[in-house]
Design an enzyme around this catalytic site. Sequence first.
Site, PDB file in Angstrom:
ATOM      1  N   GLY A 194       0.789  -1.228   0.000  1.00  0.00           N
ATOM      2  CA  GLY A 194       0.000   0.000   0.000  1.00  0.00           C
ATOM      3  C   GLY A 194       0.820   1.276   0.000  1.00  0.00           C
ATOM      4  CG  ASP A 308      -1.036   4.301   6.215  1.00  0.00           C
ATOM      5  OD1 ASP A 308      -1.549   3.393   5.547  1.00  0.00           O
ATOM      6  OD2 ASP A 308       0.005   4.153   6.889  1.00  0.00           O
TER       7      ASP A 308
END
Lengths: 580, 206
Positions: A194, A308
């Site tokens: 990610g 995040d």
Amino acid sequence: MKLLKLYRYLALAGIAIVPFSGALADYNSVTADRLANPEPENWLMQKGNYLGWMHSPLDQINASNVANLKVAWTFGTGVDSGHEAPAIVNGRYMYVTTPYNQVIALDAGTGELLWRYKHPLPEDLSVLHNTNRGVALWGDMVFTSALDGTMNGLDAKTGELIWRTWVGDWKVGAYITSGPLAVKGKVMVGPSGGEYGVRGFLQALDAETGEEVWRTYSVPAPGEPNSDTWAQEGEWADSWMRGGGSMWMPGNYDPEADILYWGVGNGSPWFGDQRPGDNLYVASVLAMNPDTGEILGHFQYHWNDSWDWAAMNAPTLLDYERDGQTVRGLVSPQRNGYMYWLTREADGTMNYVHSLPYVKQDVFASVDPVTGRPTYNAEHIPGTGKRAEYCPSLWGGKDWPYEAYNPVTGLMYVPANDHHCMAIEGKVMEYIPGQWWAGVDIPDIEFWVDENADYYGQIQAWNVHTGEPAWNVDYPESMNWGSILSTAGGVIFLGGTNDRYFRAYDATSGELLWQIRTNSGIISPPSSYAIDGKQYIAVVSGWGVDARVQNEIIANQLGWRPDLADVPKGGEVWVFTLDD
Amino acid sequence: MTQATTEPGAERRPATRRTVLGGLAVAVCGCGTAQWAPARAEDGEDAAAGPDALPPQIGDRFTYIYGEKMGDVIRPEDLPLGGDQKLVYPMDPTTGTIRDGSRLNMMLLVRLDPDTLDEETRAAAAEGVVAYSAVCTHHGCPVSMWSKRAGTLYCSCHGTEYDPKATARVVAGPAPRRLPMMPVGIEDGEIVVAGQFTSWVGSQNT
């Protein structure tokens, strides 16, 4: 025959029989039925059962006698850095994985080494997290994923490599730290990435052959359902290709309904204004068909993730009371700082029931009581060229460590972290395969804790039926990175703090009942098993990865003493039991 | 990482029923640019021994690691004075072979005021350009970031900071030792490899 007679003689004479190394002849094949209904004496998967409970039905060790717990044996792994894998036990076979992908098979009764598999990693390997979160079992095989993006099927008795399949490519950032999940003859895992522009996916392999059965991406391609939650044209039309959504933690499974529940990670890059739209299925939980990988349902915790706040943790499957009815449900303390109650319907639909913040969270302005969709405080949304502060920081109210659920107390035990915040400002970064691509460089990330806070790490016990907190334990000088083990003996176990302790608490009151200081800090999930009617508690001590990074930043800010700031490294398996 | 990665057990009992999914990288990143070398996946084999995997050779130039400028030779004026660094691969000037066959060849160039360099670093630099291995000595991650605050080379995984003015000694973070430094020179205005790394490249973790 002579050997058998000798054993019988020794047994009659009351002498303990300890098989020789490699001589643990019996290996009980792992089947769908055993995984759906695991025996109390075994710990057959990472979270103990398919529902994600982290709960052992064993009760020999209980609140009255846990203070007498003693070390049964220890085993040094010879590896440092963060050990995040539980001891997984089938009969006398115990399997522990280490950073850099060793699988160590031990006699669960004695700690004797049976075999060790050292995965042949590329000499030029580079990965953000070097850890591994444990094996999966199926048939007579053990499955271990590796940092180089492979899944490896090993002989459970010998460690011999039977097959190896490439799932992700570490060179573009799709390395694997997740432990696999075995369901009905398939082994499933998703890579990380990610922070590297990897488009997340979950892949299922045939356990017998290693051949790919299906792969499902967490970000739909144009034309696929919900692809309209990504930009279709203009500057960001290609954002879905590198949109993130790594499925980097093991999911849970409802064997009755035959539905998987898998978490989906953060958006990539981190700044949502570089990928306009809600960005399904980033920061969501997916319900999936385990035979085909088909997405049956989804619930997105927060849209257009810009913090995040990966939702890689699958919700715990449990039934709770609501308005006098029993709800087949899902409960999940999420990294975004909210705890969620959802339903799980027979067709895979998940309906929102309730949520509330369990740590300080300053981003959500409101949450729609029907849909669960939040509205945001604009000043706490970081963007490209826009610095913003927000709490909790990227490590969230809870990162990857597992919560536990005790069906007797009705309590969920949450390893929480509070009073930490950060600030980031985004930039458009050139995409380079395998290079950090989060939209902000790490030295430009500002992270801090509230210096006046009374605590940072916590254990929070929540009544899943009433939605009320029951009790909490506060850690004033440490975060809590400890997955929690619940036991039917009314005791919970965890490490997770920088002072290296492994602790037992009363499951009903939160009272500290026992603790022991280990070689390093503990970030591995504890597990429990029994051999010949004797209960054991196992945990691996070995501090590292994000727990270490975060701890050192906080220690520097707050001036913690060296003992808390500089946690020793080195992996060691610890096993505890009561005296006979 | 300089140690052999051969796994004896796997050599004695080679995998059967192995499945290697070639071409996967394209599907992963959706961009069709990543390299995938199935030969690298074999048990215990070292990186391919072709010219693209050779360590930097004296006379090699440097080029960008990715993108439209990959293949362009880097000159001192292409680097911003005072940082940040650029990630580069060595390139054979005769054949044009870019030595990206091993990530251990990933290097960094940074251009600094020569007067700010310590003596040892200045001796290895050319026109203020200093070259280091970009492979962190901690866990092998790319030292791809630049700390504006400290003027340090910053590892992208665990935050080790290296001082580019002083032989890349460790000034913060977990790495056990400095980055290997590579003497460079200037030929025809281009930065060239002029010697050997001052120490071995990589970490010891794999």
